[in-house]
Design a protein around this motif. Structure first.
Motif, PDB file in Angstrom:
ATOM      1  N   UNK A 123      52.905  65.085   5.166  1.00 48.55           N
ATOM      2  CA  UNK A 123      54.360  65.207   5.012  1.00 48.55           C
ATOM      3  C   UNK A 123      54.622  66.391   4.094  1.00 48.55           C
ATOM      4  N   UNK A 124      55.278  67.409   4.643  1.00 45.18           N
ATOM      5  CA  UNK A 124      55.585  68.636   3.898  1.00 45.18           C
ATOM      6  C   UNK A 124      57.078  68.616   3.582  1.00 45.18           C
ATOM      7  N   UNK A 125      57.391  68.509   2.294  1.00 44.76           N
ATOM      8  CA  UNK A 125      58.774  68.333   1.843  1.00 44.76           C
ATOM      9  C   UNK A 125      59.378  69.658   1.380  1.00 44.76           C
ATOM     10  N   UNK A 126      60.439  70.076   2.027  1.00 44.65           N
ATOM     11  CA  UNK A 126      61.345  71.132   1.556  1.00 44.65           C
ATOM     12  C   UNK A 126      60.724  72.497   1.260  1.00 44.65           C
ATOM     13  N   UNK A 127      59.701  72.894   1.981  1.00 46.25           N
ATOM     14  CA  UNK A 127      59.246  74.280   1.816  1.00 46.25           C
ATOM     15  C   UNK A 127      60.130  75.121   2.727  1.00 46.25           C
ATOM     16  N   UNK A 128      61.194  75.611   2.144  1.00 45.31           N
ATOM     17  CA  UNK A 128      62.218  76.365   2.858  1.00 45.31           C
ATOM     18  C   UNK A 128      62.360  77.740   2.216  1.00 45.31           C
ATOM     19  N   UNK A 129      62.956  78.694   2.920  1.00 44.40           N
ATOM     20  CA  UNK A 129      63.073  80.050   2.370  1.00 44.40           C
ATOM     21  C   UNK A 129      63.679  80.106   0.967  1.00 44.40           C
ATOM     22  N   UNK A 130      64.690  79.283   0.695  1.00 46.36           N
ATOM     23  CA  UNK A 130      65.320  79.317  -0.630  1.00 46.36           C
ATOM     24  C   UNK A 130      64.292  79.099  -1.730  1.00 46.36           C
TER      25      UNK A 130
ATOM     26  N   UNK B 115      49.093  74.329   1.948  1.00 39.94           N
ATOM     27  CA  UNK B 115      49.818  73.474   2.895  1.00 39.94           C
ATOM     28  C   UNK B 115      49.397  73.812   4.325  1.00 39.94           C
ATOM     29  N   UNK B 116      49.345  75.093   4.638  1.00 38.99           N
ATOM     30  CA  UNK B 116      48.949  75.494   5.988  1.00 38.99           C
ATOM     31  C   UNK B 116      47.505  75.086   6.295  1.00 38.99           C
ATOM     32  N   UNK B 117      46.615  75.171   5.310  1.00 41.08           N
ATOM     33  CA  UNK B 117      45.230  74.737   5.496  1.00 41.08           C
ATOM     34  C   UNK B 117      45.156  73.246   5.799  1.00 41.08           C
TER      35      UNK B 117
ATOM     36  N   UNK C 298      50.972  63.985   0.957  1.00 43.19           N
ATOM     37  CA  UNK C 298      52.283  64.555   0.649  1.00 43.19           C
ATOM     38  C   UNK C 298      52.123  65.880  -0.096  1.00 43.19           C
ATOM     39  N   UNK C 299      52.880  66.877   0.364  1.00 42.58           N
ATOM     40  CA  UNK C 299      52.911  68.204  -0.230  1.00 42.58           C
ATOM     41  C   UNK C 299      54.360  68.670  -0.282  1.00 42.58           C
ATOM     42  N   UNK C 300      54.605  69.810  -0.939  1.00 43.91           N
ATOM     43  CA  UNK C 300      55.939  70.401  -0.887  1.00 43.91           C
ATOM     44  C   UNK C 300      56.517  70.726  -2.235  1.00 43.91           C
ATOM     45  N   UNK C 301      57.831  70.816  -2.227  1.00 43.24           N
ATOM     46  CA  UNK C 301      58.559  71.215  -3.415  1.00 43.24           C
ATOM     47  C   UNK C 301      59.916  70.510  -3.422  1.00 43.24           C
TER      48      UNK C 301
ATOM     49  N   UNK D 155      47.652  70.645  -5.799  1.00 44.60           N
ATOM     50  CA  UNK D 155      47.757  72.095  -5.680  1.00 44.60           C
ATOM     51  C   UNK D 155      48.433  72.526  -4.379  1.00 44.60           C
ATOM     52  N   UNK D 156      49.147  71.598  -3.746  1.00 45.40           N
ATOM     53  CA  UNK D 156      49.962  71.907  -2.581  1.00 45.40           C
ATOM     54  C   UNK D 156      51.397  71.424  -2.802  1.00 45.40           C
ATOM     55  N   UNK D 157      51.773  71.299  -4.086  1.00 46.71           N
ATOM     56  CA  UNK D 157      53.132  70.958  -4.501  1.00 46.71           C
ATOM     57  C   UNK D 157      53.540  71.933  -5.598  1.00 46.71           C
TER      58      UNK D 157
END
Length: 192
Positions: free
Chosen positions: A40-47, A62-64, A120-123, A148-150
């Motif tokens: 689950x990748x949370x909110x990795x958006x351009x902003x 995250x891509x790995x 779970x990963x993301x920002x 290390x993916x957040x």
């Protein structure tokens, strides 16, 4: 901006000792069945990527993880997409958590796929990622937060969430740990 940053993350030794005493081992989960696991990748958006060197720093991890889980037959879920494969699940949320009732359809989609474990990963680590982890844990998912993916604005914020998750809501691992967990739980590695 092209600069990247990486959090100096850690789990305090006293918390590791506490968990080892409680469960007899350092980590909650020793393997993952990729067929029943979703990244689950949370909110990795351009902003966030434009504003945060920490966010840009986690994108390769995250891509790995996404590539590894796809390769092993797992599910990749983007809560607002970045690099999407046709087989991936893409959802939007209207609350900080991707699992808050009525605010995102992710839980229903994962239930249809019989997913029991989440990576779970993301920002941002201490906001939407933490809210997602807490609610997922309440829904009885096995949750692994990938440290290390957040990303968060500061190491202190990031590490506070790692502590809370490790202590109460799931497990905390590194990107390097996850492929081994997946491989150990793949059908060829599990008895019977």
């Amino acid at each position: 901006m092209t600069d990247v940053a990486h959090h100096r993350w850690f789990i305090e030794p006293r918390e590791i000792e506490r968990q080892e005493s409680r469960r007899g081992r350092r980590h909650a989960y020793e393997w993952l069945d990729p067929r029943r696991t979703a990244l689950v990748v949370v909110d990795i958006v351009p902003f966030f990527a434009e504003e945060s060197a920490y966010c840009r720093g986690i994108v390769p991890n995250v891509n790995r993880l996404a590539a590894e889980l796809r390769h092993q037959g797992g599910t990749v879920c983007w809560v607002v997409p970045l690099d999407v494969d046709r087989a991936d699940v893409v959802v939007e949320k209207t609350a900080p958590s991707a699992f808050f009732p009525g605010k995102c359809r992710l839980h229903d989609l994962l239930a249809q796929r019989e997913i029991t474990t989440l990576i779970v990963t993301g920002t941002v680590t201490n906001v939407c990622v933490e809210a997602t982890v807490r609610d997922a844990s309440t829904l009885d998912y096995r949750v692994i937060l990938v440290a290390d993916a957040c990303s968060a604005p500061r190491d202190q914020d990031h590490n506070a969430t790692l502590h809370v998750v490790y202590r109460t809501f799931g497990d905390v691992r590194s990107t390097a740990d996850v492929p081994t967990l997946i491989d150990q739980g793949a059908p060829h590695a599990r008895p019977g």
